[in-house]
Motif scaffolding. Structure first.
Motif, mmCIF file in Angstrom:
data_model
loop_
_atom_site.group_PDB
_atom_site.id
_atom_site.type_symbol
_atom_site.label_atom_id
_atom_site.label_comp_id
_atom_site.label_asym_id
_atom_site.label_seq_id
_atom_site.Cartn_x
_atom_site.Cartn_y
_atom_site.Cartn_z
ATOM 1 N N SER A 1 0.856 -1.231 0.062
ATOM 2 C CA SER A 1 0.071 -0.126 0.008
ATOM 3 C C SER A 1 0.767 1.310 -0.024
ATOM 4 N N ILE A 2 0.291 2.466 -0.426
ATOM 5 C CA ILE A 2 1.028 3.935 -0.510
ATOM 6 C C ILE A 2 0.405 4.737 0.317
ATOM 7 N N ASN A 3 1.160 5.199 1.003
ATOM 8 C CA ASN A 3 0.851 6.464 2.060
ATOM 9 C C ASN A 3 1.053 7.880 1.099
ATOM 10 N N VAL A 4 -0.083 8.455 0.735
ATOM 11 C CA VAL A 4 -0.111 9.589 -0.306
ATOM 12 C C VAL A 4 0.801 10.820 0.339
ATOM 13 N N HIS A 5 0.852 10.786 1.582
ATOM 14 C CA HIS A 5 1.379 11.880 2.297
ATOM 15 C C HIS A 5 2.960 11.744 2.503
ATOM 16 N N LYS A 6 3.202 10.554 2.434
ATOM 17 C CA LYS A 6 4.880 10.099 2.728
ATOM 18 C C LYS A 6 5.470 9.691 1.549
ATOM 19 N N VAL A 7 4.926 9.222 0.424
ATOM 20 C CA VAL A 7 5.544 8.686 -0.658
ATOM 21 C C VAL A 7 6.370 9.464 -1.411
ATOM 22 N N SER A 8 7.459 8.801 -1.879
ATOM 23 C CA SER A 8 8.303 9.617 -2.717
ATOM 24 C C SER A 8 8.192 9.310 -4.016
#
Length: 524
Positions: free
Chosen positions: A165-172
């Protein structure tokens, strides 16, 4: 200063490794393998699917023929594997099973069409595929999975859980280099699987400026000034002058790798397919690891009564199985108890025998009388053999008796050797009675006579049973004597030793009984 700096670096390194391990163990991992014979092309498809699932998969997984599904389930827990992609092939179709560990469910798909990576790349003029793209997991894109239907929602959940899963606020953004697209067609009920590489380029620049920013200098021999290149962008191919529209233009929230991709600037996202392609059709959904109830089937539909009946039969089978298992456990426990009791009794008996043997050895007097009593049984056997056969027993026939006899002889003193008379053999000695000597038969009259009565008046052993029969002791011409005598030709006289004028008989005496038999040359 230097030592403290080194310690801080080590602490930072350990902390980073610990965080990386936690992150790595938290993400889903998938094993892609096959069952049965699949062929060369399907084998290559499996390798390509492993490429898609990198880096959270076993790229060099080796599968043997003797491996079963339970083997993979057993190793999945320690390795942190959460999903299986299992390929198989039948004469009519290629199948793919997607399973969630450890308790399912399992989705069965039919691969109606597929295309390998090499085929996709060979059809492109330019492909953007390099090893750096596979250091990070792909971005999953689901299209048209929001429809009603339990099986559609279950498929969407299964595919989502296969990828991190991807965290939109922390993803690079620099970690997103690839994407996997799954598009569901409600009319044909098929799923299109595609794999793309991502490229981000700045928007709002002329073609010539883009060319210069990419360090690809065009041919400017027809230009009078560099401004013509910036304004017109002449002599550029159609592929280099690719048009970007609103559907693929976005504003970057972060700086992205590549020239001109700055934060809060307009950039275009371009996709290049790198393969493989697959067209999937859901066949059925099953509980557990392929052994439970069928939740959904695309070809067969059953009423509620039929489902309940199937459930009842399965429950009855499960109860039967449980009863058999309990009975087997009871039988095993009983056998174990019996073995333990038998072992204890055997050990007690062995200890008891040893104790009795030690007591006997302590009580008995080791004298000459004891040796004689110990030898009695073996001597009786040897004596019985002498009386029945008329020969001395061979060496090793009564080993215990001989050993005991030797020990007793040693205890009493050396035994005297008896001298043999000329022409006398051990066989002749063995035929003597214990206290007497051989009886000699003299005269031609005794040699010519047949089997006569013995000293005690008993009938001779070689008495004819019938007028037509032959005596037991009769021999053919030239036949060797059964008791060690030499061959006798027709017309020859019986063998006589030098010390005997006649043929001596084999006498046997034990307890007052004497029985002998004599040989003669006769006709049956």
């Amino acid at each position: 200063m230097g030592k403290s700096k080194t310690r801080n670096q080590k602490k930072d390194r350990l902390q980073a490794n610990h965080e990386a391990e936690e992150t790595y163990s938290a993400v889903p991992h998938t094993l892609v393998f096959h069952r049965g014979q699949v062929g060369k092309n399907v084998g290559q498809l499996i390798i390509d699917i492993r490429k898609v699932m990198e880096p959270y998969t076993a790229v060099s997984l080796k599968v043997r023929k003797k491996n079963v599904l339970k083997d993979f389930v057993a190793i999945a827990g320690p390795l942190g594997v959460t999903h299986f992609n299992i390929f198989s092939k039948t004469p009519t179709s290629i199948n793919m099973r997607v399973a969630r560990l450890p308790k399912g469910p399992m989705l069965h798909f039919q691969v109606t069409k597929y295309c390998l990576i090499k085929d996709v790349i060979s059809s492109l003029k330019k492909h953007r595929m390099h090893e750096e793209q596979f250091k990070y997991h792909p971005l999953l894109i689901l299209n048209n999975f929001g429809q009603d239907g339990m099986h559609i929602k279950l498929m969407a959940t299964m595919f989502q859980n296969m990828f991190p899963s991807i965290n939109v606020h922390k993803v690079s953004l620099n970690t997103i280099k690839r994407c996997v697209l799954l598009s569901y067609n409600s009319e044909s009920e098929e799923i299109e699987f595609r794999h793309y590489s991502l490229k981000v380029v700045p928007v709002g620049l002329s073609r010539g400026v883009k060319k210069l920013m990419q360090e690809r200098f065009p041919n400017m021999n027809k230009f009078e000034d560099i401004s013509e290149l910036l304004m017109k962008g002449a002599n550029l191919s159609e592929s280099e002058a690719e048009q970007d529209e609103e559907h693929n233009v976005t504003e970057l929230p972060q700086v992205y790798s590549g020239r001109g991709n700055m934060a809060s600037q307009q950039s275009a996202v371009r996709l290049t397919e790198i393969g493989p392609r697959m067209t999937l059709r859901l066949m059925k959904i099953q509980e557990g690891m392929g052994e439970g109830n069928i939740i959904y089937h695309s070809m067969i539909s059953k009423t509620e009564e039929e489902i309940q009946e199937i459930l009842k039969r399965k429950e009855a089978k499960m109860k039967e199985k449980e009863e058999r298992r309990k009975k087997q456990e009871q039988n095993i426990a009983q056998k174990t108890e019996k073995k333990e009791e038998h072992r204890k009794k055997s050990l007690e008996g062995i200890k008891k025998k040893r104790a009795e043997a030690e007591e006997d050895s302590e009580v008995e007097d080791p004298g000459a009388q004891d040796g004689q009593e110990a030898d009695a049984e073996s001597d009786d056997e040897a004596e019985y053999y002498r009386q029945a056969v008329g020969e001395e027993p061979e060496e090793g026939m009564f080993p215990s008796g001989k050993k005991k006899r030797r020990s007793s002889e040693k205890s009493h003193g050396p035994a005297k050797k008896r001298k043999l008379s000329p022409g006398q053999s051990l066989k002749d000695r063995g035929s003597k009675s214990p206290g007497g000597q051989h009886r000699k038969q003299t005269g031609k009259k005794q040699q010519k006579e047949g089997w006569k009565k013995s000293r005690d008046g008993e009938k001779s052993f070689g008495k004819k049973m019938k007028p037509t029969g032959k005596a037991f002791g009769a021999k053919r011409a030239g036949e060797q004597d059964r008791f060690g005598g030499k061959k006798k030709r027709n017309g020859d006289t019986p063998f006589k030793s030098k010390s005997q004028k006649g043929k001596m008989g084999f006498n046997k005496s034990a307890g007052g009984r004497k029985q002998g038999f004599k040989q003669r040359k006769g006709k049956g």
